[in-house]
Design a protein around this motif. Structure first.
Motif, PDB file in Angstrom:
ATOM      1  N   LYS A 100       0.986  -1.267   0.175  1.00 25.93           N
ATOM      2  CA  LYS A 100      -0.001  -0.157  -0.174  1.00 25.93           C
ATOM      3  C   LYS A 100       0.941   1.214  -0.014  1.00 25.93           C
ATOM      4  CE  LYS A 100      -3.635  -2.249   2.498  1.00 25.93           C
ATOM      5  NZ  LYS A 100      -4.432  -1.968   3.946  1.00 25.93           N
ATOM      6  N   GLU A 101       0.272   2.381  -0.460  1.00 26.09           N
ATOM      7  CA  GLU A 101       1.096   3.482  -0.425  1.00 26.09           C
ATOM      8  C   GLU A 101       0.633   4.196   0.994  1.00 26.09           C
ATOM      9  OE1 GLU A 101       0.600   5.326  -4.875  1.00 26.09           O
ATOM     10  OE2 GLU A 101      -0.330   6.316  -3.183  1.00 26.09           O
ATOM     11  N   TYR A 102       1.746   4.888   1.453  1.00 22.91           N
ATOM     12  CA  TYR A 102       1.869   5.469   2.855  1.00 22.91           C
ATOM     13  C   TYR A 102       2.625   7.084   2.627  1.00 22.91           C
ATOM     14  CZ  TYR A 102       0.526   1.029   5.147  1.00 22.91           C
ATOM     15  OH  TYR A 102      -0.164  -0.243   5.364  1.00 22.91           O
ATOM     16  N   LYS A 103       2.069   7.870   3.553  1.00 22.30           N
ATOM     17  CA  LYS A 103       2.849   8.901   3.510  1.00 22.30           C
ATOM     18  C   LYS A 103       3.796   8.984   4.684  1.00 22.30           C
ATOM     19  CE  LYS A 103      -0.522  12.872   2.786  1.00 22.30           C
ATOM     20  NZ  LYS A 103       0.104  14.180   2.727  1.00 22.30           N
ATOM     21  N   ARG A 104       4.958   9.720   4.256  1.00 18.09           N
ATOM     22  CA  ARG A 104       6.344   9.720   5.135  1.00 18.09           C
ATOM     23  C   ARG A 104       5.708   9.933   6.689  1.00 18.09           C
ATOM     24  NH1 ARG A 104       8.922  13.655   7.329  1.00 18.09           N
ATOM     25  NH2 ARG A 104       8.125  15.156   5.731  1.00 18.09           N
ATOM     26  N   THR A 105       4.981  10.588   6.968  1.00 18.04           N
ATOM     27  CA  THR A 105       4.695  11.075   8.178  1.00 18.04           C
ATOM     28  C   THR A 105       3.754   9.943   8.882  1.00 18.04           C
ATOM     29  OG1 THR A 105       2.756  12.302   7.561  1.00 18.04           O
ATOM     30  CG2 THR A 105       4.723  13.580   8.049  1.00 18.04           C
ATOM     31  N   LYS A 106       3.076   9.276   8.225  1.00 14.32           N
ATOM     32  CA  LYS A 106       2.202   8.017   8.585  1.00 14.32           C
ATOM     33  C   LYS A 106       3.253   6.925   9.109  1.00 14.32           C
ATOM     34  CE  LYS A 106      -1.306   5.224   9.339  1.00 14.32           C
ATOM     35  NZ  LYS A 106      -2.028   5.490  10.771  1.00 14.32           N
ATOM     36  N   ILE A 107       4.034   6.838   7.991  1.00 15.60           N
ATOM     37  CA  ILE A 107       5.334   5.732   8.416  1.00 15.60           C
ATOM     38  C   ILE A 107       6.033   6.064   9.838  1.00 15.60           C
ATOM     39  CG2 ILE A 107       7.280   4.713   7.378  1.00 15.60           C
ATOM     40  CD1 ILE A 107       6.267   5.385   4.749  1.00 15.60           C
ATOM     41  N   ALA A 108       6.395   7.260   9.788  1.00 14.22           N
ATOM     42  CA  ALA A 108       7.166   7.658  10.886  1.00 14.22           C
ATOM     43  C   ALA A 108       6.402   7.508  12.136  1.00 14.22           C
ATOM     44  CB  ALA A 108       7.545   9.140  10.859  1.00 14.22           C
ATOM     45  N   ASP A 109       5.123   7.825  12.285  1.00 12.86           N
ATOM     46  CA  ASP A 109       4.131   7.708  13.282  1.00 12.86           C
ATOM     47  C   ASP A 109       3.858   6.096  13.660  1.00 12.86           C
ATOM     48  OD1 ASP A 109       3.910  10.526  13.732  1.00 12.86           O
ATOM     49  OD2 ASP A 109       2.150  10.650  12.612  1.00 12.86           O
ATOM     50  N   MET A 110       3.796   5.487  12.757  1.00 12.92           N
ATOM     51  CA  MET A 110       3.667   4.293  12.981  1.00 12.92           C
ATOM     52  C   MET A 110       5.105   3.518  13.661  1.00 12.92           C
ATOM     53  SD  MET A 110       1.539   3.022   9.526  1.00 12.92           S
ATOM     54  CE  MET A 110       1.427   1.110   9.851  1.00 12.92           C
ATOM     55  N   ILE A 111       6.175   4.044  13.067  1.00 10.37           N
ATOM     56  CA  ILE A 111       7.446   3.288  13.922  1.00 10.37           C
ATOM     57  C   ILE A 111       7.529   3.851  15.231  1.00 10.37           C
ATOM     58  CG2 ILE A 111       9.849   3.260  13.668  1.00 10.37           C
ATOM     59  CD1 ILE A 111       9.416   3.275  10.581  1.00 10.37           C
ATOM     60  N   ALA A 112       7.162   5.127  15.387  1.00 10.38           N
ATOM     61  CA  ALA A 112       6.946   5.703  16.724  1.00 10.38           C
ATOM     62  C   ALA A 112       6.341   4.912  17.569  1.00 10.38           C
ATOM     63  CB  ALA A 112       6.862   7.116  16.763  1.00 10.38           C
ATOM     64  N   ASP A 113       5.123   4.577  17.243  1.00  9.10           N
ATOM     65  CA  ASP A 113       4.221   3.665  18.031  1.00  9.10           C
ATOM     66  C   ASP A 113       4.722   2.372  18.363  1.00  9.10           C
ATOM     67  OD1 ASP A 113       2.225   5.790  18.109  1.00  9.10           O
ATOM     68  OD2 ASP A 113       1.035   4.890  16.323  1.00  9.10           O
ATOM     69  N   GLN A 114       5.330   1.705  17.245  1.00  7.25           N
ATOM     70  CA  GLN A 114       5.853   0.273  17.396  1.00  7.25           C
ATOM     71  C   GLN A 114       6.959   0.327  18.370  1.00  7.25           C
ATOM     72  OE1 GLN A 114       6.869  -0.823  13.454  1.00  7.25           O
ATOM     73  NE2 GLN A 114       4.712  -1.274  12.796  1.00  7.25           N
ATOM     74  N   ARG A 115       7.969   1.403  18.165  1.00  8.08           N
ATOM     75  CA  ARG A 115       8.966   1.454  19.156  1.00  8.08           C
ATOM     76  C   ARG A 115       8.980   2.197  20.454  1.00  8.08           C
ATOM     77  NH1 ARG A 115      14.593   0.912  16.949  1.00  8.08           N
ATOM     78  NH2 ARG A 115      14.399  -0.374  15.275  1.00  8.08           N
ATOM     79  N   ASN A 116       7.681   2.684  20.518  1.00  9.35           N
ATOM     80  CA  ASN A 116       7.406   3.113  21.904  1.00  9.35           C
ATOM     81  C   ASN A 116       8.240   4.443  22.377  1.00  9.35           C
ATOM     82  OD1 ASN A 116       5.022   1.290  22.646  1.00  9.35           O
ATOM     83  ND2 ASN A 116       6.942  -0.014  23.173  1.00  9.35           N
ATOM     84  N   PHE A 117       8.268   5.175  21.160  1.00  6.40           N
ATOM     85  CA  PHE A 117       8.976   6.858  21.489  1.00  6.40           C
ATOM     86  C   PHE A 117       8.364   7.273  22.538  1.00  6.40           C
ATOM     87  CE2 PHE A 117      10.762   7.286  16.667  1.00  6.40           C
ATOM     88  CZ  PHE A 117      11.353   6.194  16.803  1.00  6.40           C
ATOM     89  N   SER A 118       9.268   8.059  23.396  1.00  4.14           N
ATOM     90  CA  SER A 118       8.817   8.804  24.416  1.00  4.14           C
ATOM     91  C   SER A 118       8.196   9.980  23.901  1.00  4.14           C
ATOM     92  CB  SER A 118      10.015   9.141  25.315  1.00  4.14           C
ATOM     93  OG  SER A 118      11.023   9.817  24.673  1.00  4.14           O
ATOM     94  N   GLU A 119       7.409  10.703  24.728  1.00  4.14           N
ATOM     95  CA  GLU A 119       6.890  12.008  24.267  1.00  4.14           C
ATOM     96  C   GLU A 119       8.117  13.141  23.840  1.00  4.14           C
ATOM     97  OE1 GLU A 119       3.929  13.242  23.355  1.00  4.14           O
ATOM     98  OE2 GLU A 119       3.483  11.132  23.812  1.00  4.14           O
TER      99      GLU A 119
END
Length: 85
Positions: free
Chosen positions: A21-40
């Protein structure tokens, strides 16, 4: 936890794009941030120019993958994994 370096996120990006599927760069970044549990703090860390640091790293990674060529970009900031023939 410190933000991962660009080289540490290749598999994250490829796993997200594996559904073709197509994804926006920001969506990919946010998905990775969620998967890796980035802090605030990591999610809000900004570059001198004002952009989010982790969004910038995913953009750099997508640029590298497009040169290989593993990704196609139909429009700016929209990425899709190329289908293997």
């Amino acid at each position: 936890m410190a933000l991962p370096k660009v080289n540490d996120m290749y598999l994250d990006v490829l796993n997200i794009l594996s559904d073709k599927k197509e994804y926006k760069r920001t969506k990919i970044a946010d998905m990775i941030a969620d998967q890796r549990n980035f802090s605030e703090k990591d999610r809000n860390d900004r570059l001198d120019g004002g952009g989010l640091r982790y969004h910038n790293r995913i953009g750099g990674l997508a640029h590298i993958l497009k040169k290989l060529p593993l990704l196609k970009a139909k429009e700016e900031d929209m990425f899709q994994l190329l289908k293997k023939d």
